[in-house]
Design a protein around this motif. Structure first.
Motif, short mmCIF file in Angstrom:
data_model
loop_
_atom_site.label_atom_id
_atom_site.label_comp_id
_atom_site.label_asym_id
_atom_site.label_seq_id
_atom_site.Cartn_x
_atom_site.Cartn_y
_atom_site.Cartn_z
N CYS A 175 2.47 3.02 20.12
CA CYS A 175 2.51 2.84 18.67
C CYS A 175 3.65 3.66 18.09
CB CYS A 175 1.18 3.22 18.03
SG CYS A 175 0.73 4.94 18.23
N ALA A 176 4.00 3.37 16.87
CA ALA A 176 5.14 4.02 16.24
C ALA A 176 4.75 5.25 15.44
CB ALA A 176 5.86 3.02 15.34
N VAL A 177 3.48 5.60 15.46
CA VAL A 177 3.01 6.79 14.76
C VAL A 177 2.04 7.55 15.65
CG1 VAL A 177 3.29 5.90 12.41
CG2 VAL A 177 1.19 5.44 13.63
N ASN A 178 1.80 8.79 15.32
CA ASN A 178 0.94 9.65 16.12
C ASN A 178 -0.51 9.48 15.67
OD1 ASN A 178 0.08 11.56 17.89
ND2 ASN A 178 0.87 13.29 16.73
N ILE A 179 -1.17 8.46 16.19
CA ILE A 179 -2.55 8.13 15.82
C ILE A 179 -3.38 8.06 17.10
CG2 ILE A 179 -4.04 6.41 14.71
CD1 ILE A 179 -2.10 7.63 12.74
N SER A 180 -4.57 8.63 17.06
CA SER A 180 -5.43 8.60 18.24
C SER A 180 -6.09 7.23 18.38
CB SER A 180 -6.51 9.68 18.14
OG SER A 180 -7.43 9.37 17.13
N SER B 21 0.20 4.72 7.04
CA SER B 21 -0.67 4.20 5.98
C SER B 21 -1.53 3.04 6.47
CB SER B 21 0.16 3.74 4.78
OG SER B 21 0.88 4.81 4.25
N LEU B 22 -1.03 2.30 7.45
CA LEU B 22 -1.79 1.17 7.99
C LEU B 22 -3.04 1.63 8.76
CD1 LEU B 22 1.11 -1.05 9.34
CD2 LEU B 22 -0.32 -1.49 7.34
N PHE B 23 -3.08 2.90 9.09
CA PHE B 23 -4.20 3.44 9.86
C PHE B 23 -5.13 4.30 8.99
CE2 PHE B 23 -0.70 2.62 12.74
CZ PHE B 23 -1.32 1.88 13.73
N ILE C 148 0.80 -1.23 0.00
CA ILE C 148 0.00 0.00 0.00
C ILE C 148 0.83 1.27 0.00
CG2 ILE C 148 -1.98 -1.11 1.11
CD1 ILE C 148 -1.20 0.32 3.71
N ASP C 149 2.11 1.19 0.35
CA ASP C 149 2.93 2.39 0.44
C ASP C 149 4.38 2.07 0.14
OD1 ASP C 149 4.15 4.81 1.04
OD2 ASP C 149 3.30 4.98 3.04
N SER C 150 4.87 2.57 -0.97
CA SER C 150 6.25 2.28 -1.37
C SER C 150 7.26 2.83 -0.37
CB SER C 150 6.53 2.85 -2.76
OG SER C 150 6.35 4.25 -2.77
N LYS C 151 6.90 3.88 0.38
CA LYS C 151 7.79 4.44 1.40
C LYS C 151 7.69 3.68 2.71
CE LYS C 151 7.59 9.07 -0.51
NZ LYS C 151 7.19 10.47 -0.29
N GLN C 152 6.70 2.79 2.81
CA GLN C 152 6.45 1.98 4.00
C GLN C 152 6.26 2.85 5.25
OE1 GLN C 152 8.74 -1.62 4.46
NE2 GLN C 152 9.35 -1.54 2.32
N LYS D 209 -5.83 0.55 -2.28
CA LYS D 209 -4.58 -0.04 -2.76
C LYS D 209 -4.46 -1.53 -2.46
CE LYS D 209 -1.84 4.12 -2.96
NZ LYS D 209 -0.58 4.76 -2.58
N PHE D 210 -4.95 -1.96 -1.30
CA PHE D 210 -4.81 -3.37 -0.96
C PHE D 210 -6.00 -4.19 -1.44
CE2 PHE D 210 -5.26 -7.02 1.97
CZ PHE D 210 -4.12 -7.70 1.59
N LEU D 211 -7.19 -3.87 -0.97
CA LEU D 211 -8.36 -4.69 -1.29
C LEU D 211 -8.76 -4.58 -2.76
CD1 LEU D 211 -10.57 -4.17 1.87
CD2 LEU D 211 -9.20 -6.16 1.27
N ALA D 212 -8.96 -3.37 -3.25
CA ALA D 212 -9.43 -3.18 -4.62
C ALA D 212 -8.32 -3.38 -5.64
CB ALA D 212 -10.06 -1.80 -4.79
#
Length: 144
Positions: A102-107, A58-60, A50-54, A68-71
């Protein structure tokens, strides 16, 4: 934001996978080694798809996962059972993210929202997996 509380420095995506692979399951039990490795590999593969930069953020993002993944990727590359397995690994990852740093700033609210979407998508694949397939002679061959 949720992840900013006295958290350790943000790990690289590879380090985050190692932490996740050795993590506890959502109910506090240790995942067996084979299962945790499978979840980690599937999450890593999904992120690459889903993300070339990884970028782990993007997982959230439900839109990215759906588009990108399902469709895109899974529709053409995977059997419905495999896609369902990837989605379930993603649900386990969200449970892990809710109970750990978590490794990202997600609520938490955003994690719960994305987890709910992924759970619904996974349920729709359950219905596809259970459809019987007929053999060339018209008899029930197996369940897909």
């Amino acid at each position: 934001m949720w992840c900013q509380r006295d958290s350790p420095p943000t790990p690289s995506p590879k380090r985050a996978w190692l932490v996740y692979r050795t993590a506890d399951s959502a109910d506090g039990e240790n995942l067996d080694n084979k299962t945790s490795k499978q979840h980690g590999k599937q999450i890593s593969s999904l992120l690459k798809a889903i993300d070339s930069k990884q970028d782990m953020a993007s997982l959230f993002n439900s839109n990215i996962i759906n588009d990108k993944f399902l469709a895109g990727f899974a529709k053409h590359q995977y059997h419905p059972k495999t896609t369902k397995s990837y989605l379930m690994s993603l649900c386990h990852f969200y449970s892990f993210a809710l109970s750990n740093y978590c490794a990202v700033n997600i609520s938490k609210e955003q994690i719960l929202s994305v987890k709910e979407n992924v759970t619904r998508w996974s349920a729709s694949f359950s219905k596809r997996v259970l459809k019987p397939s007929l053999g060339k002679d018209g008899r029930l061959a197996r369940f897909n």
